[in-house]
Motif scaffolding. Structure first.
Motif, PDB file in Angstrom:
ATOM      1  N   MET A  34     -12.881 -16.875  36.522  1.00  0.00           N
ATOM      2  CA  MET A  34     -12.415 -16.830  37.893  1.00  0.00           C
ATOM      3  C   MET A  34     -12.056 -15.386  38.229  1.00  0.00           C
ATOM      4  O   MET A  34     -11.470 -14.691  37.417  1.00  0.00           O
ATOM      5  N   VAL A  35     -12.414 -14.999  39.440  1.00  0.00           N
ATOM      6  CA  VAL A  35     -12.058 -13.684  39.964  1.00  0.00           C
ATOM      7  C   VAL A  35     -11.293 -13.928  41.253  1.00  0.00           C
ATOM      8  O   VAL A  35     -11.827 -14.507  42.199  1.00  0.00           O
ATOM      9  N   SER A  36     -10.036 -13.503  41.280  1.00  0.00           N
ATOM     10  CA  SER A  36      -9.181 -13.726  42.452  1.00  0.00           C
ATOM     11  C   SER A  36      -8.933 -12.420  43.183  1.00  0.00           C
ATOM     12  O   SER A  36      -8.824 -11.362  42.569  1.00  0.00           O
ATOM     13  N   ASN A  37      -8.831 -12.530  44.493  1.00  0.00           N
ATOM     14  CA  ASN A  37      -8.490 -11.383  45.324  1.00  0.00           C
ATOM     15  C   ASN A  37      -7.086 -11.604  45.860  1.00  0.00           C
ATOM     16  O   ASN A  37      -6.877 -12.375  46.795  1.00  0.00           O
ATOM     17  N   ASP A  38      -6.120 -10.930  45.264  1.00  0.00           N
ATOM     18  CA  ASP A  38      -4.730 -11.043  45.697  1.00  0.00           C
ATOM     19  C   ASP A  38      -4.379 -10.006  46.746  1.00  0.00           C
ATOM     20  O   ASP A  38      -3.238  -9.941  47.194  1.00  0.00           O
ATOM     21  N   GLY A  39      -5.364  -9.182  47.135  1.00  0.00           N
ATOM     22  CA  GLY A  39      -5.117  -8.104  48.096  1.00  0.00           C
ATOM     23  C   GLY A  39      -5.191  -8.561  49.536  1.00  0.00           C
ATOM     24  O   GLY A  39      -5.346  -9.747  49.844  1.00  0.00           O
ATOM     25  N   GLU A  40      -5.102  -7.590  50.432  1.00  0.00           N
ATOM     26  CA  GLU A  40      -5.131  -7.832  51.866  1.00  0.00           C
ATOM     27  C   GLU A  40      -6.504  -7.533  52.471  1.00  0.00           C
ATOM     28  O   GLU A  40      -6.741  -7.836  53.636  1.00  0.00           O
ATOM     29  N   GLU A  41      -7.411  -6.936  51.697  1.00  0.00           N
ATOM     30  CA  GLU A  41      -8.752  -6.583  52.151  1.00  0.00           C
ATOM     31  C   GLU A  41      -9.780  -7.318  51.301  1.00  0.00           C
ATOM     32  O   GLU A  41      -9.479  -7.702  50.165  1.00  0.00           O
ATOM     33  N   PRO A  42     -11.006  -7.497  51.804  1.00  0.00           N
ATOM     34  CA  PRO A  42     -12.054  -8.116  50.978  1.00  0.00           C
ATOM     35  C   PRO A  42     -12.285  -7.323  49.692  1.00  0.00           C
ATOM     36  O   PRO A  42     -12.144  -6.102  49.671  1.00  0.00           O
ATOM     37  N   VAL A  86     -15.468 -18.387  41.348  1.00  0.00           N
ATOM     38  CA  VAL A  86     -15.744 -18.775  39.968  1.00  0.00           C
ATOM     39  C   VAL A  86     -17.181 -18.363  39.644  1.00  0.00           C
ATOM     40  O   VAL A  86     -18.103 -18.745  40.360  1.00  0.00           O
ATOM     41  N   VAL A  87     -17.348 -17.585  38.581  1.00  0.00           N
ATOM     42  CA  VAL A  87     -18.670 -17.156  38.133  1.00  0.00           C
ATOM     43  C   VAL A  87     -19.028 -17.989  36.909  1.00  0.00           C
ATOM     44  O   VAL A  87     -18.261 -18.057  35.950  1.00  0.00           O
ATOM     45  N   VAL A  88     -20.193 -18.644  36.950  1.00  0.00           N
ATOM     46  CA  VAL A  88     -20.653 -19.478  35.842  1.00  0.00           C
ATOM     47  C   VAL A  88     -21.980 -18.926  35.341  1.00  0.00           C
ATOM     48  O   VAL A  88     -22.845 -18.566  36.142  1.00  0.00           O
ATOM     49  N   THR A  89     -22.127 -18.860  34.032  1.00  0.00           N
ATOM     50  CA  THR A  89     -23.396 -18.471  33.426  1.00  0.00           C
ATOM     51  C   THR A  89     -23.685 -19.432  32.283  1.00  0.00           C
ATOM     52  O   THR A  89     -22.795 -20.138  31.819  1.00  0.00           O
ATOM     53  N   HIS A  90     -24.931 -19.465  31.839  1.00  0.00           N
ATOM     54  CA  HIS A  90     -25.347 -20.367  30.772  1.00  0.00           C
ATOM     55  C   HIS A  90     -26.040 -19.576  29.672  1.00  0.00           C
ATOM     56  O   HIS A  90     -26.802 -18.647  29.958  1.00  0.00           O
TER      57      HIS A  90
END
Length: 96
Positions: free
Chosen positions: A1-9, A30-34
């Motif tokens: 999971m990659v979260s953006n806790d900031g105020e900008e994209p 959420v980034v998924v790879t196989h």
């Protein structure tokens, strides 16, 4: 999971495909790879049992997804957009 806790994209780049996506403020991707071999080994990583390597900068994150495909979703599992790189993705194209 990659979260953006900031105020900008926050720019999320998934390598080695150079696929870029913007994560809105206060959202999570959420980034998924196989595994390309299907045996839980991951070529290209520093350690053979790690499917991802992550590089973080103030306004962007790069995820090296070392499988043969990847796809993105939100925390609820909803596809952000359907990506399929490097062959059939087992989660998006299950064998029947």
């Amino acid at each position: 999971m990659v979260s953006n806790d900031g105020e900008e994209p926050l720019e999320l780049t998934v390598e080695p495909w150079a696929d870029a996506h913007q994560i809105p403020p206060k959202e999570t991707c959420v980034v998924v790879t196989h595994s390309p071999a299907g045996d839980e080994t991951w070529g290209g990583t520093s350690y053979g049992d790690e499917p991802f390597e992550v590089e973080h900068r103030p306004d962007s994150v790069t995820v090296w997804a070392n499988g043969h495909c990847f796809h993105l979703s939100d925390r609820q599992g909803n596809a952000i957009y359907a990506n399929e790189y490097g062959g059939g993705c087992p989660a998006q194209n299950p064998v029947v």
